[in-house]
Design a protein around this motif. Structure first.
Motif, PDB file in Angstrom:
ATOM      1  N   UNK A 196       0.794  -1.225   0.000  1.00  0.00           N
ATOM      2  CA  UNK A 196       0.000   0.000   0.000  1.00  0.00           C
ATOM      3  C   UNK A 196       0.821   1.267   0.000  1.00  0.00           C
ATOM      4  N   UNK A 197       2.153   1.166  -0.019  1.00  0.00           N
ATOM      5  CA  UNK A 197       2.957   2.378   0.014  1.00  0.00           C
ATOM      6  C   UNK A 197       2.725   3.250  -1.201  1.00  0.00           C
ATOM      7  N   UNK A 198       2.493   2.606  -2.361  1.00  0.00           N
ATOM      8  CA  UNK A 198       2.356   3.408  -3.575  1.00  0.00           C
ATOM      9  C   UNK A 198       1.094   4.257  -3.564  1.00  0.00           C
ATOM     10  N   UNK A 199       0.185   4.013  -2.625  1.00  0.00           N
ATOM     11  CA  UNK A 199      -1.061   4.784  -2.577  1.00  0.00           C
ATOM     12  C   UNK A 199      -0.941   6.021  -1.699  1.00  0.00           C
ATOM     13  N   UNK A 200       0.271   6.292  -1.225  1.00  0.00           N
ATOM     14  CA  UNK A 200       0.472   7.490  -0.415  1.00  0.00           C
ATOM     15  C   UNK A 200       0.022   7.280   1.004  1.00  0.00           C
ATOM     16  N   UNK A 201      -0.268   8.341   1.696  1.00  0.00           N
ATOM     17  CA  UNK A 201      -0.578   8.273   3.121  1.00  0.00           C
ATOM     18  C   UNK A 201      -2.090   8.155   3.331  1.00  0.00           C
ATOM     19  N   UNK A 202      -2.494   7.022   3.892  1.00  0.00           N
ATOM     20  CA  UNK A 202      -3.918   6.805   4.104  1.00  0.00           C
ATOM     21  C   UNK A 202      -4.489   7.737   5.158  1.00  0.00           C
ATOM     22  N   UNK A 205      -3.364  16.701 -13.346  1.00  0.00           N
ATOM     23  CA  UNK A 205      -2.441  15.681 -13.850  1.00  0.00           C
ATOM     24  C   UNK A 205      -1.527  15.175 -12.734  1.00  0.00           C
ATOM     25  N   UNK A 206      -1.017  16.110 -11.934  1.00  0.00           N
ATOM     26  CA  UNK A 206      -0.120  15.742 -10.840  1.00  0.00           C
ATOM     27  C   UNK A 206      -0.846  14.874  -9.818  1.00  0.00           C
ATOM     28  N   UNK A 207      -2.064  15.223  -9.482  1.00  0.00           N
ATOM     29  CA  UNK A 207      -2.845  14.442  -8.529  1.00  0.00           C
ATOM     30  C   UNK A 207      -3.154  13.050  -9.075  1.00  0.00           C
ATOM     31  N   UNK A 208      -3.407  12.965 -10.389  1.00  0.00           N
ATOM     32  CA  UNK A 208      -3.689  11.663 -10.996  1.00  0.00           C
ATOM     33  C   UNK A 208      -2.458  10.765 -10.929  1.00  0.00           C
ATOM     34  N   UNK A 250      -4.227  10.458  -6.189  1.00  0.00           N
ATOM     35  CA  UNK A 250      -4.926  11.190  -5.132  1.00  0.00           C
ATOM     36  C   UNK A 250      -6.199  11.790  -5.722  1.00  0.00           C
ATOM     37  N   UNK A 251      -7.304  11.588  -5.045  1.00  0.00           N
ATOM     38  CA  UNK A 251      -8.587  12.172  -5.453  1.00  0.00           C
ATOM     39  C   UNK A 251      -9.000  13.188  -4.387  1.00  0.00           C
ATOM     40  N   UNK A 252      -8.632  14.452  -4.559  1.00  0.00           N
ATOM     41  CA  UNK A 252      -8.915  15.445  -3.511  1.00  0.00           C
ATOM     42  C   UNK A 252     -10.362  15.907  -3.550  1.00  0.00           C
TER      43      UNK A 252
END
Length: 570
Positions: free
Chosen positions: A210-216, A357-360, A364-366
């Motif tokens: 799950x590291x590639x998904x950033x910080x939960x 683009x950066x968020x994609x 990350x879905x803000x």
């Protein structure tokens, strides 16, 4: 027991720190197959990796012993990319190994090398440092590497990005061949794989799930902003969140200096971190954040590497990050070790596509929204007021006695209003800001910030009075800073300030109608006596006379209009 394979003194240290369960990366390095082996670990900042590699090398350093031998040549070496991260690692390993009698020494750039040399000569068990300083101590024979049993490279990708490859290869080549080598990196580019292949033996590859998904534990928000209002939106976001500690990222040193000045002027307790600061200044700034004397840090990316503040719950990107990796690194200052955090991106419409683009790329879905409004902040102030120590702390006898006197003389409603006024006076006033996502003209004007009713309200205020302020362009006077200064120190609303004209050595401005006398008296009582205002005699205003080249007279009906050349700091 959650840490069954650890030496007794390390287990006791974890218990004292209330470590009940290991984080995923800590659990992974303690698996039986990882024991005694070289490790190549993918781990994001904030995942508990410092404690993880401290646990991983514990058996190598201690074995079955209750304590380490007397300090001599170091047994372990930890290399980190920045001074802040190295000092943070020093603090973590110091408490983790305290019960084992460890002596942990830090060697970082910006500190006195002679003092570090004395510490090394006196002996150490673990040495933590930055690549350049460690290489210097090895070359000067202050740091003896013959007894090293373990070497840790922390944030190896960052060290390569910062140009430390030669220093790392020199240090690793100077260490014993039979050492353990633990390499921790947030990403695994080809350069890291090459480094691992050259300096590790049969390394166990660990990728924490799950590291590639950033910080939960991080909530992401993207806020639409008008570029000229970014500073005001930063202020409103800080006020809305009311975080115990927040960090605001800018892309340049000049932007850091400017935003720090703006927020300080508005009443925030702010420190700055940028590459131009010396180590002593950086340490002082971080200590101010840790002990609560400052609540906001304005920083550049490089200066903020390695910062770990337990109370940091809000990250604001005043300038958009350069790429997705920088976005995640910045955001990773919060949401650490199971704590919750919020990361807020301020996105002008012209840069929305780049932000999306950066968020994609970062997966990350803000939550998208407009900026917090002044009314929303005031509503939250009302909700938070009852939890303020003013109400929650038990009153003393003299407080109760004074309260009875006040109630005997003042109506409860008036007394409550005075208390609310005192509470609000301690807080920076929120700003009126625009949501660029609104339909243009929906408020009845081509300018969404202008209300046609304003003209009637301004006329009702009566004639304006002109004042002179002893700050001008030579003092870097900036319209965006002057208006908050005048309203805060003068105790007036933005609508009560009229035209502002900035000259070389002074600034002239008008205060609407009956607010003038109140403004003058309040301004004189508040703030530095070096900043002064004087009412201009007579009816002749600087607006009615020809101004210097480049200035235009304000148009009738426009309130709080700032007129003047752009200053050097705008």
């Amino acid at each position: 027991m959650p840490f069954p394979t650890l030496p007794a003194p390390i287990a006791r240290a974890l218990t004292e720190r209330a470590y009940d369960e290991p984080t995923p990366v800590q659990a992974a390095v303690l698996e039986a197959e990882a024991g005694g082996r070289d490790l190549l670990v993918s781990a994001q900042t904030g995942s508990g990796k410092t404690v993880a590699y401290g646990l991983a090398i514990a058996g190598t350093l201690l074995g079955e012993a209750e304590s380490l031998p007397p300090p001599a040549a170091p047994l372990a070496l930890v290399i980190a990319p920045t001074r802040e991260l190295a000092l943070q690692v020093h603090r973590e390993l110091s408490w983790l190994y305290a019960a084992a009698g460890a002596r942990v020494v830090a060697c970082v750039g910006g500190m006195d090398p002679r003092r570090e040399s004395r510490f090394l000569m006196e002996g150490a068990h673990i040495v933590v440092g930055t690549p350049g300083r460690l290489r210097d101590h090895i070359e000067r024979r202050n740091l003896v590497t013959d007894a090293l049993r373990a070497v840790v490279l922390d944030e190896a990708d960052e060290m390569l990005d910062l140009g430390f490859r030669d220093d790392l290869e020199f240090i690793l080549s100077a260490t014993p061949g039979e050492r353990r080598t633990l390499l921790f990196s947030a990403t695994m580019p080809k350069a890291i794989a090459t480094l691992a292949e050259r300096y590790q033996r049969d390394a166990l590859r660990i990728a924490v799930k799950g590291q590639e998904q950033g910080h939960a534990d991080i909530t992401y928000r993207a806020i639409r902003v008008v570029p000229r209002e970014i500073e005001h939106v930063v202020l409103n976001v800080l006020r809305e969140a009311d975080a115990p500690t927040a960090i605001v990222f800018c892309n340049t040193r000049n932007a850091v200096r400017h935003l720090q000045a703006v927020l300080t002027e508005r009443g925030f307790s702010v420190v700055a971190l940028s590459g131009e600061l010396g180590q002593g200044e950086r340490n002082a700034a971080l200590q101010a954040l840790r002990d609560g004397r400052a609540r906001v840090c304005v920083a550049t990316d490089v200066a903020a590497r390695g910062i770990d503040l337990p109370t940091l719950s809000l990250v604001i990107h005043a300038d958009l990050p350069h790429d997705a990796e920088v976005l995640q690194h910045r955001s990773g200052r919060t949401g650490r070790a199971g704590r919750k955090g919020t990361s807020v991106l301020l996105v002008p419409n012209s840069r929305r596509r780049r932000a999306e683009q950066m968020l994609a790329i970062a997966k990350i879905a803000p939550e998208w929204s407009g900026p917090p409004t002044a009314d929303e902040v005031r509503r939250l102030d009302g909700e938070r007021m009852l939890s303020d120590p003013l109400f929650t702390d038990a009153p003393m006898e003299e407080d109760l006695a004074l309260a009875e006197q006040l109630l005997a003389q003042i109506e409860p409603k008036d007394l409550a209003a005075a208390l609310a006024r005192v509470y609000r006076s301690r807080l920076p006033a929120p700003e009126d800001v625009t949501d660029p996502g609104e339909v243009p003209g929906r408020r009845g004007s081509s300018n969404p910030r202008f209300d046609p009713m304003d003209a009637e309200r301004i006329a009702a205020m009566g004639p304006a009075v002109w004042f002179r302020l002893n700050l001008g362009r030579r003092d870097n006077a900036d319209p965006r800073r002057l208006l908050p200064l005048l309203t805060r120190r003068g105790g007036v609303d933005r609508q009560e300030i009229g035209a502002i004209r900035i000259f070389e050595r002074e600034t002239k401005f008008e205060v609407r109608g009956g607010a003038a006398s109140r403004f003058a008296a309040t301004f004189a009582r508040n703030g530095s006596p070096e900043i002064q205002v004087v009412a201009l005699a007579g009816d002749a205003s600087p607006v009615d006379r020809p101004g210097p080249k480049g200035f235009k007279s304000p148009r009738a009906g426009k309130h709080a209009r700032v007129v003047g050349k752009k200053s050097r700091t705008s």
